[in-house]
Each structure stands twice: as structure tokens, then as C-alpha cells.
Design an enzyme around this catalytic site. Structure first.
Site, PDB file in Angstrom:
ATOM      1  NE  ARG A 149      -2.946   0.335   3.624  1.00  0.00           N
ATOM      2  CZ  ARG A 149      -2.252   0.557   4.166  1.00  0.00           C
ATOM      3  NH1 ARG A 149      -1.086   1.899   4.507  1.00  0.00           N
ATOM      4  NH2 ARG A 149      -2.160  -0.381   5.644  1.00  0.00           N
TER       5      ARG A 149
ATOM      6  CE1 TYR B 109     -17.255  11.402 -15.621  1.00  0.00           C
ATOM      7  CE2 TYR B 109     -16.258  11.366 -13.003  1.00  0.00           C
ATOM      8  CZ  TYR B 109     -17.134  10.873 -13.760  1.00  0.00           C
ATOM      9  OH  TYR B 109     -17.683   9.183 -13.771  1.00  0.00           O
TER      10      TYR B 109
ATOM     11  CG  ASP C 225      -9.855  16.815 -14.766  1.00  0.00           C
ATOM     12  OD1 ASP C 225      -9.236  15.647 -15.541  1.00  0.00           O
ATOM     13  OD2 ASP C 225     -11.461  15.774 -14.160  1.00  0.00           O
TER      14      ASP C 225
ATOM     15  CE  LYS D 140     -13.499   7.843 -17.654  1.00  0.00           C
ATOM     16  NZ  LYS D 140     -13.584   9.198 -16.702  1.00  0.00           N
TER      17      LYS D 140
HETATM   18  C1  LIG Z   1     -14.204   9.902 -15.770  1.00  0.00           C
HETATM   19  C2  LIG Z   1     -13.516  10.747 -15.408  1.00  0.00           C
HETATM   20  C3  LIG Z   1     -12.994  11.068 -13.783  1.00  0.00           C
HETATM   21  C4  LIG Z   1     -13.314  10.605 -13.210  1.00  0.00           C
HETATM   22  O1  LIG Z   1     -12.429   9.657 -13.285  1.00  0.00           O
HETATM   23  P1  LIG Z   1     -12.550   7.635 -12.082  1.00  0.00           P
HETATM   24  O2  LIG Z   1     -11.237   7.222 -13.388  1.00  0.00           O
HETATM   25  O3  LIG Z   1     -13.869   7.275 -13.571  1.00  0.00           O
HETATM   26  O4  LIG Z   1     -12.973   7.662 -11.170  1.00  0.00           O
HETATM   27  C5  LIG Z   1     -12.668  12.296 -13.719  1.00  0.00           C
HETATM   28  N1  LIG Z   1     -12.396  14.041 -14.350  1.00  0.00           N
HETATM   29  C6  LIG Z   1     -12.925  13.326 -15.670  1.00  0.00           C
HETATM   30  C7  LIG Z   1     -12.437  14.670 -16.661  1.00  0.00           C
HETATM   31  C8  LIG Z   1     -13.667  12.186 -16.313  1.00  0.00           C
HETATM   32  O5  LIG Z   1     -13.936  11.606 -17.735  1.00  0.00           O
END
Ligand SMILES: *Cc1c(COP(=O)(O)O)cnc(C)c1O
Length: 378
Positions: free
Chosen positions: A47, A99, A170, A195
Site C-alpha cells: 500500500r 465531470y 483535470d 480514459k
Molecule cells: C472519468 C473522469 C473522472 C473520474 O475518473 P474515474 O476513473 O471514473 O474515477 C474525472 N474527470 C474526468 C474529466 C473524467 O472524464
């Protein structure tokens, strides 16, 4: 070294002992100590630190032009670590146009611990600047934003940042291939590695990258203390995906440009949101701070409500599904899907209407994709 080289080599030297060219998946949860506290390479318990994760973190730090990176079990786990830097009473300035899961984390999880979320409506640069005050402790920017692909001028926000505030960007939608927020003055960069970075819709992950040792130590403390770490196998998959980020993003862009142009010319399409189009309100800033556009294209379909239902039912190649950034093309209805947890009146005010369709344009042949959209629209 240039990005295309870093994607394949940063943090991925051949294994010292065996020469294995790929980083071994290190499953051991614990590590032998040569006498109490005698750690061989700093690893003690998985961890707190794991060789597969360290390798991925080194890759992420390099490709995002940071010094440090921390990998998490999901994008939202990474966001939780960042929000945990705040104390009760601190003010965070962001936009409602982020998001949906981020909005939910702000308003339904952290708000009850006394963090003040000042969320501007719309995610333009001016709206965020207007929300800043001397007591702002964190500024949270998502650019391009989900799902309207609004562009925020990162450098302008960084310049206007009140003393002591942390600017978080982000960067999930652009990926480090097209945008590096740390170079524009951001303090922390966030990713859902679920993603584009992993790129194959087969693993969940998140990351926080920074150039600040102090911020990294605080994020690292949370990573270990709260424990939302990715498994070694997940780290391997994400790193495997990153190797091809460059070639994938080039094709995502190439296909998305064709899709955006095709939609723009279609009589049934009311509006197309794609920062690569010259009439997009954020086009000039996007050209300045990004090196290209990923595969996201959003559009508004005109006509009666049931037209949308019929459109989705007719798609063959675009799979109706949440998420984005994988090799396969996806279509979603943000109003019901990604932004289902955002109150209806907020969605309407910020322009997330029931007629919006968000496409994640994949890597298939672009003529096949265009034909799929054309026939569904017909
Ligand atoms: C999908 C997404 C998240 C969240 O991520 P997860 O891996 O689904 O927890 C945060 N910000 C953006 C822009 C996203 O597309």
C-alpha cells in the site's frame, strides 16, 4: 527526451536482474527486511509503495512534465486525495460544468466536511476569475470540460491565483499528449487514467502529478493513509496503454476532426461543440495552450425528443455507453448518463440539455464512423 520517447522509456528501464524489457508485475504485498528497517529498495508494504506502481508513477511524472506522480485506483480516488489537502472552512473555486462525478464529490461528499465550494455557472475563464478571493485555497479547472468542451485559459488563472492557493487542472480530456498544465502554471494535474492514458476501456485508474515536493508528500501521505491504491496488474495495464498514447491520440484527433466537420454540415445537427473548429468560443485559447484535440465531439440534435431515442437506437459502430478515451467509439447522452447525478435545474442553466450527444470518437476507419452517424441521423 521528446514525449513519444518518454511514453515508451520513462520509468521503464529493462529489469536490472533479468533484463525483462517490460516492467514485471510485482504482486508481493510485503518485502523482506534485512534486519528491522533494512529495506532493500525502499519497499516495505505494497500500500505504501510497490515496484509496478513506482514505475507507472515515474512514467506519469515524466510525460506530464512533473517531478512526482501518485497513482490511484480511480480518477475519483485521485480527486479525493487532492480535496483532502483542504481544511474545513477553506474555499474551493470551480465550475458546475465539470465531470458529473467530480460535482457529486464536491457537493455530496466534501461539502459536509465544511469545505466551501463556490461553483461558477459555465466554465469560462472569466467566470472562474470572478469567483477568486483572498481566501481561495484551491482552484479546480477542467479543460476541455465535460461535455461541452469549454476551454479555460490555464495561464491566466495561474497568474491571477491568490497567494497560497493551489491550482488543480483535470487534464483527462486532453491527455498529456495535447496539453501539459504544469507548464502553464498549474500546481497539480489530475487524470482519470481510465480514459486516454490506458486507452482500451479495460482498467480503472487515477493519477496526481506535480512539480512540488511538498504537495507530493501530502498527496503521498493520503495515498498510503487512505489506501485507494491501484493493483500491480492495473498499473501494468495503464503503463502498457501509455506506450501507444501518441499514435492513438493522433488517430483520435484525425477521426474527431472528420466527425466534427461531418456533423457541422448536417442539416439535422443544431450545434457542434469541438474546440478544433474555428467558431468554437475557446478555439484561440485552445490553439495557444494545446497541441491538438482528442476524440471528444459533442453536438445538439434538433427536433422532437423522440428523435434522439431513434438516433441512439440506429447507431451500429458507436456503442451507447459511458466513459471515453478507448479505442472503440462511444456515444452517450450526458443529461441522463455522465451528468445523471447533477440536478436538472443546474444542468439546464449550464447548457447540458436533453438534446446533447457526446461522442468519444475511437480509432476505427473514419469513413465507417461517418457512415454510421449519417445513417443514424437519416
Ligand atoms: C472519468 C473522469 C473522472 C473520474 O475518473 P474515474 O476513473 O471514473 O474515477 C474525472 N474527470 C474526468 C474529466 C473524467 O472524464
Amino acid at each position: 527526451m521528446k514525449l513519444d520517447t518518454l511514453l515508451i522509456h520513462a520509468g521503464q528501464d529493462p529489469d536490472f536482474v533479468t533484463g525483462a524489457v517490460n516492467v514485471p508485475i510485482s504482486v508481493s504485498t510485503t518485502f523482506k527486511q534485512d534486519g528491522i528497517g533494512g529495506l532493500r529498495s525502499g519497499y516495505e508494504y505494497s500500500r505504501s509503495g510497490n515496484p509496478s506502481r513506482s514505475s507507472l508513477e515515474a512514467t506519469l511524472a515524466a510525460i506530464e512534465h512533473g517531478t512526482y506522480a501518485r497513482a490511484f485506483a480511480s480518477g475519483l480516488a485521485a480527486e479525493t486525495a487532492v480535496l483532502s489537502l483542504l481544511d474545513p472552512g477553506d474555499q474551493l473555486v470551480s465550475s458546475t460544468n465539470v465531470y458529473g462525478g467530480t460535482y457529486r464529490l464536491f457537493t455530496q461528499v466534501f461539502a459536509k466536511y465544511g469545505i466551501r465550494f463556490d461553483l461558477t455557472e459555465g466554465s469560462g475563464t472569466e467566470a472562474i476569475l470572478a469567483g477568486l478571493s483572498a481566501s481561495t485555497r484551491m482552484i479546480w479547472v477542467e479543460t476541455p470540460s465535460n461535455p461541452l468542451l469549454d476551454i479555460v485559459d490555464i495561464a491566466r488563472i495561474a497568474e491571477a491565483k491568490p497567494k497560497g492557493a493551489i491550482l488543480v487542472v483535470d487534464n483527462t480530456f486532453a491527455s498529456p499528449y495535447f496539453q501539459n498544465p504544469l507548464d502553464l502554471g498549474a500546481d497539480l494535474v489530475l487524470h482519470s487514467t481510465t480514459k486516454y492514458l490506458s486507452g482500451h476501456s479495460d482498467v480503472m485508474g487515477g493519477a496526481v502529478v506535480t512539480g512540488s515536493g511538498e504537495l507530493d508528500a501530502a498527496i503521498g501521505f493520503h495515498q498510503n493513509a487512505a489506501g485507494a491504491v491501484p493493483s500491480p496488474f492495473d498499473c501494468y495495464l495503464i503503463q502498457r496503454g501509455i506506450k501507444t498514447l501518441g499514435v492513438r491520440m493522433e488517430r483520435h484527433q484525425h477521426n474527431a476532426q472528420a466527425v466534427a466537420a461531418g456533423l457541422l454540415a448536417h442539416p439535422r445537427v443544431e450545434r457542434v461543440f469541438f474546440p478544433g473548429l474555428p467558431d468554437h468560443p475557446g478555439h484561440a485559447v485552445a490553439r495557444r495552450q494545446m497541441r491538438g484535440q482528442s476524440g471528444l465531439v459533442t453536438f445538439a440534435l434538433g427536433g422532437e425528443a423522440d428523435r434522439l431515442v431513434r438516433f441512439f437506437a440506429k447507431l451500429r459502430l458507436f456503442t451507447v455507453a459511458d466513459s471515453l478515451g478507448g479505442v472503440e467509439s462511444l456515444a452517450c447522452l450526458p443529461y441522463e448518463m455522465t451528468h445523471g447525478s447533477v440536478p436538472a435545474e443546474v444542468k439546464h442553466r449550464i447548457g447540458i440539455t436533453p438534446s446533447l450527444v457526446r461522442l468519444s470518437v475511437g480509432l476505427e476507419d473514419r469513413d465507417d464512423l461517418l457512415e454510421d452517424l449519417r445513417s443514424a441521423l437519416a
